[in-house]
Design a protein around this motif. Structure first.
Motif, short mmCIF file in Angstrom:
data_model
loop_
_atom_site.label_atom_id
_atom_site.label_comp_id
_atom_site.label_asym_id
_atom_site.label_seq_id
_atom_site.Cartn_x
_atom_site.Cartn_y
_atom_site.Cartn_z
N LEU A 90 6.44 0.22 -6.86
CA LEU A 90 7.41 -0.86 -7.01
C LEU A 90 8.76 -0.45 -6.43
O LEU A 90 9.41 -1.26 -5.75
CB LEU A 90 7.56 -1.22 -8.48
N GLU A 91 9.20 0.76 -6.66
CA GLU A 91 10.49 1.20 -6.14
C GLU A 91 10.49 1.22 -4.62
O GLU A 91 11.50 0.87 -3.99
CB GLU A 91 10.86 2.57 -6.70
N ALA A 133 12.93 -1.24 -2.41
CA ALA A 133 13.84 -0.65 -1.43
C ALA A 133 13.68 -1.31 -0.07
O ALA A 133 14.67 -1.59 0.62
CB ALA A 133 13.60 0.86 -1.33
N LYS A 134 12.44 -1.57 0.31
CA LYS A 134 12.19 -2.21 1.61
C LYS A 134 12.70 -3.65 1.62
O LYS A 134 13.28 -4.11 2.61
CB LYS A 134 10.70 -2.18 1.93
N MET A 157 16.51 -7.96 3.26
CA MET A 157 17.20 -9.18 2.82
C MET A 157 18.69 -8.94 2.55
O MET A 157 19.38 -9.84 2.06
CB MET A 157 16.54 -9.72 1.54
N SER A 158 19.19 -7.78 2.92
CA SER A 158 20.58 -7.44 2.59
C SER A 158 21.59 -8.34 3.30
O SER A 158 22.71 -8.48 2.83
CB SER A 158 20.86 -5.97 2.93
N MET A 174 25.23 -11.25 -8.03
CA MET A 174 23.88 -10.70 -8.19
C MET A 174 23.46 -9.97 -6.93
O MET A 174 23.56 -10.49 -5.83
CB MET A 174 22.88 -11.82 -8.52
N SER A 175 22.99 -8.74 -7.10
CA SER A 175 22.52 -7.96 -5.96
C SER A 175 21.15 -8.45 -5.51
O SER A 175 20.46 -9.18 -6.23
CB SER A 175 22.42 -6.48 -6.36
N VAL A 176 20.76 -8.05 -4.30
CA VAL A 176 19.44 -8.43 -3.78
C VAL A 176 18.35 -7.91 -4.71
O VAL A 176 17.39 -8.63 -5.03
CB VAL A 176 19.24 -7.89 -2.36
N ARG A 177 18.49 -6.67 -5.13
CA ARG A 177 17.47 -6.08 -6.00
C ARG A 177 17.33 -6.85 -7.30
O ARG A 177 16.21 -7.15 -7.74
CB ARG A 177 17.80 -4.61 -6.30
N ASP A 178 18.46 -7.17 -7.92
CA ASP A 178 18.40 -7.90 -9.18
C ASP A 178 17.80 -9.29 -8.99
O ASP A 178 17.09 -9.80 -9.86
CB ASP A 178 19.80 -8.02 -9.79
N PHE A 179 18.10 -9.91 -7.86
CA PHE A 179 17.55 -11.23 -7.58
C PHE A 179 16.03 -11.16 -7.44
O PHE A 179 15.31 -11.99 -8.02
CB PHE A 179 18.16 -11.80 -6.30
N ILE A 180 15.54 -10.17 -6.71
CA ILE A 180 14.09 -10.03 -6.52
C ILE A 180 13.41 -9.77 -7.86
O ILE A 180 12.38 -10.38 -8.18
CB ILE A 180 13.77 -8.88 -5.54
#
Length: 306
Positions: A213-214, A218-219, A224-225, A234-240
């Motif tokens: 998952l990590e 990360a990818k 999507m950055s 909201m960061s991209v990671r938190d959104f995903i």
């Protein structure tokens, strides 16, 4: 290339108190047949997924189409007859300058068709784009519908294509009206996340279904950055992560139309881990319509969480 497609869900009885936010769809598939309806409104035509789309449309970032003349009609059937496109087994058209709204004209997220009638106001165009020498003649139709279902396709091409369907026709959503862009773009980013993760997990697209998952997150964060339609702060990671269940149900909805040699998304530990991580962070989830103690299963029934 035929495109995979995963779809939304039907209307259910849910409190109005949770109707201002976006829904979480599940695996479904739209029936392409024309059905006769009598009496009460027909429930959405949906099942697991679909690969039978022949058209890749202009996305919402494309310049606004120039119209030589826009006709206005009140009836959706008339608008369909005045435009050209695939009509068998159902009419397929493009839709631009659109707003999805309730019966009072208030803009609403498309996923809310699950709980209320959602109508369309917009410009209906032929499915296939014309060349520059042929001025596009669109037909504007006010308050037609209601919507029966929504869908995401474009998994193999790497770019989401959003479809909505009424009882009469299927529409490729090209570009929302400026007044509706904020609501629509959040849903578009969720669809884009589904496509991105599909590509990174699918062997046919060069992905790795066995990554952690990590590694996956990360990818996705890197790819999507550059996007900027996420909720403020909201960061991209938190959104995903917040949309993990949404993504999970969209991708496992593709299993029923997958070839036998393809991996089954419902069997991928990394996708299940994303779903579980989303559940753990459900208090921070953005865009949920279903209460936190309930989820939608893959048979479009509401059930309590275990």
């Amino acid at each position: 290339m035929k495109q995979k497609r995963s779809l939304g869900k039907p209307k259910s009885n849910i409190s109005d108190a949770i109707m201002e936010v976006t829904a979480k769809p599940l695996k479904t598939q739209m029936s392409e047949s024309t059905e006769n309806v009598s009496g009460s409104r027909k429930m959405p035509k949906q099942a697991a997924a679909c690969r039978d789309f022949k058209h890749k449309s202009v996305r919402i970032c494309e310049p606004k189409l120039e119209m030589e003349r826009v006709r206005e009609v009140e009836d959706e059937s008339e608008a369909i007859s005045l435009t050209t496109g695939e009509n068998h087994p159902r009419p397929n058209r493009r839709l631009t300058d659109f707003v999805f709204h309730d019966e009072d004209g208030k803009p609403r997220p498309v996923e809310m068709l699950e709980v209320i009638d959602i109508f369309i106001t917009g410009l209906i165009l032929p499915l296939e784009e014309t060349n520059e020498k042929d001025k596009v003649q669109g037909v504007r139709c006010e308050r037609f519908g209601p919507l029966e279902s929504w869908a995401i396709s474009g998994y193999d091409d790497g770019s989401p294509v959003i479809w909505v369907s009424t009882e009469i026709a299927d529409y490729d959503c090209v570009k929302p009206a400026n007044s509706y862009k904020n609501l629509y773009c959040l849903f578009y980013e969720k669809a884009h996340a589904c496509i991105d993760i599909y590509q990174k997990l699918s062997r046919s697209c060069g992905g790795d279904p066995n990554q952690s998952l990590e590694e996956l997150l990360a990818k996705v964060v890197r790819s999507m950055s550059g996007r900027n339609n996420f909720p403020r702060g909201m960061s991209v990671r938190d959104f995903i992560v917040s949309q993990g269940e949404f993504i999970f149900y969209q991708l496992i909805g593709l299993d029923e139309t997958s070839n036998k040699n393809e991996q089954m998304f419902s069997e991928l530990p990394v996708l299940a881990a994303l779903r579980d991580e989303s559940k753990k962070n459900k208090g921070c989830v953005v865009g949920e319509l279903i209460p936190s103690d309930r989820v939608l299963d893959t048979n479009m029934e509401i059930r309590d969480k275990a």
